[in-house]
Scaffold this active site. Structure first.
Site, PDB file in Angstrom:
ATOM      1  N   GLY A  14       0.799  -1.227   0.000  1.00 38.93           N
ATOM      2  CA  GLY A  14       0.000   0.000   0.000  1.00 38.93           C
ATOM      3  C   GLY A  14       0.829   1.273   0.000  1.00 38.93           C
ATOM      4  O   GLY A  14       0.362   2.310   0.468  1.00 38.93           O
ATOM      5  N   SER A  15       2.042   1.219  -0.550  1.00 36.34           N
ATOM      6  CA  SER A  15       2.838   2.453  -0.579  1.00 36.34           C
ATOM      7  C   SER A  15       2.224   3.459  -1.557  1.00 36.34           C
ATOM      8  O   SER A  15       2.308   4.673  -1.333  1.00 36.34           O
ATOM      9  CB  SER A  15       4.303   2.172  -0.907  1.00 36.34           C
ATOM     10  OG  SER A  15       4.453   1.743  -2.234  1.00 36.34           O
ATOM     11  N   MET A  92      -3.894  -7.129  -6.996  1.00 39.12           N
ATOM     12  CA  MET A  92      -3.347  -8.196  -7.851  1.00 39.12           C
ATOM     13  C   MET A  92      -4.425  -9.106  -8.440  1.00 39.12           C
ATOM     14  O   MET A  92      -4.215 -10.299  -8.607  1.00 39.12           O
ATOM     15  CB  MET A  92      -2.320  -9.025  -7.060  1.00 39.12           C
ATOM     16  CG  MET A  92      -1.147  -8.207  -6.544  1.00 39.12           C
ATOM     17  SD  MET A  92      -0.360  -7.198  -7.813  1.00 39.12           S
ATOM     18  CE  MET A  92       0.582  -8.462  -8.654  1.00 39.12           C
ATOM     19  N   ARG A  93      -5.575  -8.539  -8.740  1.00 38.94           N
ATOM     20  CA  ARG A  93      -6.693  -9.315  -9.248  1.00 38.94           C
ATOM     21  C   ARG A  93      -7.197  -8.649 -10.527  1.00 38.94           C
ATOM     22  O   ARG A  93      -7.324  -7.413 -10.559  1.00 38.94           O
ATOM     23  CB  ARG A  93      -7.796  -9.246  -8.189  1.00 38.94           C
ATOM     24  CG  ARG A  93      -8.616 -10.440  -8.015  1.00 38.94           C
ATOM     25  CD  ARG A  93      -9.293 -10.365  -6.659  1.00 38.94           C
ATOM     26  NE  ARG A  93      -8.559 -11.184  -5.756  1.00 38.94           N
ATOM     27  CZ  ARG A  93      -8.676 -12.500  -5.706  1.00 38.94           C
ATOM     28  NH1 ARG A  93      -9.539 -13.119  -6.469  1.00 38.94           N
ATOM     29  NH2 ARG A  93      -7.945 -13.196  -4.874  1.00 38.94           N
ATOM     30  N   ASN A 109      -5.731   2.441 -12.687  1.00 39.19           N
ATOM     31  CA  ASN A 109      -4.740   1.464 -12.205  1.00 39.19           C
ATOM     32  C   ASN A 109      -3.355   2.046 -12.398  1.00 39.19           C
ATOM     33  O   ASN A 109      -3.136   2.906 -13.247  1.00 39.19           O
ATOM     34  CB  ASN A 109      -4.863   0.153 -13.000  1.00 39.19           C
ATOM     35  CG  ASN A 109      -3.896  -0.908 -12.514  1.00 39.19           C
ATOM     36  OD1 ASN A 109      -3.706  -1.081 -11.305  1.00 39.19           O
ATOM     37  ND2 ASN A 109      -3.255  -1.619 -13.431  1.00 39.19           N
ATOM     38  N   HIS A 111       0.641   0.681 -13.111  1.00 37.27           N
ATOM     39  CA  HIS A 111       1.419  -0.506 -13.470  1.00 37.27           C
ATOM     40  C   HIS A 111       2.900  -0.130 -13.524  1.00 37.27           C
ATOM     41  O   HIS A 111       3.246   0.924 -14.071  1.00 37.27           O
ATOM     42  CB  HIS A 111       0.944  -1.053 -14.822  1.00 37.27           C
ATOM     43  CG  HIS A 111       1.703  -2.270 -15.225  1.00 37.27           C
ATOM     44  ND1 HIS A 111       1.475  -3.506 -14.642  1.00 37.27           N
ATOM     45  CD2 HIS A 111       2.717  -2.441 -16.107  1.00 37.27           C
ATOM     46  CE1 HIS A 111       2.314  -4.386 -15.162  1.00 37.27           C
ATOM     47  NE2 HIS A 111       3.078  -3.769 -16.049  1.00 37.27           N
ATOM     48  N   ASP A 147      -3.970  -4.537 -17.902  1.00 38.74           N
ATOM     49  CA  ASP A 147      -2.985  -3.470 -18.120  1.00 38.74           C
ATOM     50  C   ASP A 147      -3.092  -2.868 -19.517  1.00 38.74           C
ATOM     51  O   ASP A 147      -2.077  -2.656 -20.192  1.00 38.74           O
ATOM     52  CB  ASP A 147      -1.553  -4.013 -17.891  1.00 38.74           C
ATOM     53  CG  ASP A 147      -1.371  -4.568 -16.481  1.00 38.74           C
ATOM     54  OD1 ASP A 147      -2.010  -4.049 -15.545  1.00 38.74           O
ATOM     55  OD2 ASP A 147      -0.585  -5.523 -16.322  1.00 38.74           O
ATOM     56  N   GLU A 176       6.184   6.107  -9.234  1.00 40.06           N
ATOM     57  CA  GLU A 176       4.765   5.781  -9.061  1.00 40.06           C
ATOM     58  C   GLU A 176       4.128   6.709  -8.035  1.00 40.06           C
ATOM     59  O   GLU A 176       2.994   7.168  -8.194  1.00 40.06           O
ATOM     60  CB  GLU A 176       4.599   4.327  -8.596  1.00 40.06           C
ATOM     61  CG  GLU A 176       4.987   3.298  -9.638  1.00 40.06           C
ATOM     62  CD  GLU A 176       4.698   1.877  -9.167  1.00 40.06           C
ATOM     63  OE1 GLU A 176       3.598   1.613  -8.674  1.00 40.06           O
ATOM     64  OE2 GLU A 176       5.592   1.014  -9.298  1.00 40.06           O
TER      65      GLU A 176
HETATM   66  C1  GRF Z   1       3.385  -1.279  -7.463  1.00 33.65           C
HETATM   67  O1  GRF Z   1       4.615  -1.405  -8.123  1.00 33.65           O
HETATM   68  C2  GRF Z   1       2.253  -1.272  -8.445  1.00 33.65           C
HETATM   69  O2  GRF Z   1       2.541  -0.591  -9.628  1.00 33.65           O
HETATM   70  C3  GRF Z   1       2.078  -2.731  -8.716  1.00 33.65           C
HETATM   71  O3  GRF Z   1       2.256  -3.354  -7.460  1.00 33.65           O
HETATM   72  C4  GRF Z   1       3.078  -2.532  -6.637  1.00 33.65           C
HETATM   73  C5  GRF Z   1       2.274  -2.234  -5.410  1.00 33.65           C
HETATM   74  O4  GRF Z   1       2.986  -1.513  -4.495  1.00 33.65           O
HETATM   75  N1  GRF Z   1       0.833  -3.022  -9.371  1.00 33.65           N
HETATM   76  P1  GRF Z   1       2.261  -0.894  -3.222  1.00 33.65           P
HETATM   77  O5  GRF Z   1       1.357  -1.980  -2.627  1.00 33.65           O
HETATM   78  O6  GRF Z   1       1.502   0.320  -3.667  1.00 33.65           O
HETATM   79  O7  GRF Z   1       3.395  -0.559  -2.293  1.00 33.65           O
END
Ligand code: GRF
Length: 205
Positions: A14-15, A92-93, A109, A111, A147, A176
């Site tokens: 969840g960063s 992740m779904r 989303n 990616h 994606d 990100e």
């Molecule tokens: C990120 O790299 C995101 O792009 C990918 O999974 C990772 C999740 O990181 N889909 P976080 O849970 O937001 O730290």
């Protein structure tokens, strides 16, 4: 300006969720995270939500007969909190066409690669195995395929000699954390114009 209500769906650390919360708290994003949904009980993002006083729900996919039933439960929470934007952040779904249709134009989303290169769950591994010299991240609208929806923002990161999945992933993640709040801000300001695959940003006069 009325704040945009956001639901964030996560599976892990969840960063990215944190970067969105921080931007809201700093006042740089005219939005508020109203709900966090995880499909994993142990997702650290649930703790982050609780620390920030945000309702956090683990909605267990194994309790439902199928993906749409699980998403129906997620949608009930999203609609109860009257969220106008749904952000997948490390979720992740693969979502169903039903979910995409229900939240058409308000489902984003992030990616960790420059799409359409290296979609899927192992982007950094695939980038390194391919020998690509540049990677990065993409914030995009979600469509029925993985994606693949219209691109809002991309940010490039050089692949360095000796990079591992971890070192590359860390530098991409830094980007990100800037790109997602920036894309949400454009959405919140009503500046994203989508025509087919192409997203343009309306200039503020
Ligand atoms: C990120 O790299 C995101 O792009 C990918 O999974 C990772 C999740 O990181 N889909 P976080 O849970 O937001 O730290």
């Amino acid at each position: 300006m009325k704040k945009l209500s956001i639901a964030v769906m996560i599976s892990g650390s969840g960063s990215n969720l944190q970067s969105i919360i921080d931007a809201c708290n700093a006042g740089s994003l005219p939005a508020a995270v109203k709900l966090v949904i995880s499909d994993r009980k142990d997702a650290f993002g649930l703790e982050r939500a609780k620390k920030n006083g945000i309702p956090a729900e683990f909605i267990d996919p194994s309790h439902f007969g199928g993906r749409e039933e699980h998403e129906t439960a997620c949608a009930a929470s999203i609609d109860r909190e009257e969220c106008k934007l749904i952000c997948l952040a490390g979720y992740m779904r693969l979502v169903t066409g039903w979910f995409v249709g229900k939240y058409s134009g308000r489902l984003l989303n992030i990616h960790p690669s420059l799409l359409p290169s290296f979609p899927g769950a192992h982007a950094h591994r695939d980038v390194l195995a391919y020998g690509a010299k540049v990677s990065g991240c993409t914030v995009h609208f979600v469509d029925e395929n993985m994606d693949s929806g219209p691109v809002i923002i991309q940010s490039a990161v050089k692949v360095l000699e000796g990079d591992t999945e971890e070192t590359l992933g860390k530098r991409v993640l830094e980007q990100e954390h800037k790109a997602y709040p920036e894309a949400i801000k454009l959405f919140a300001e009503g500046r994203l114009i989508v025509k087919g695959r192409k997203v343009t940003v309306d200039t503020i006069i």
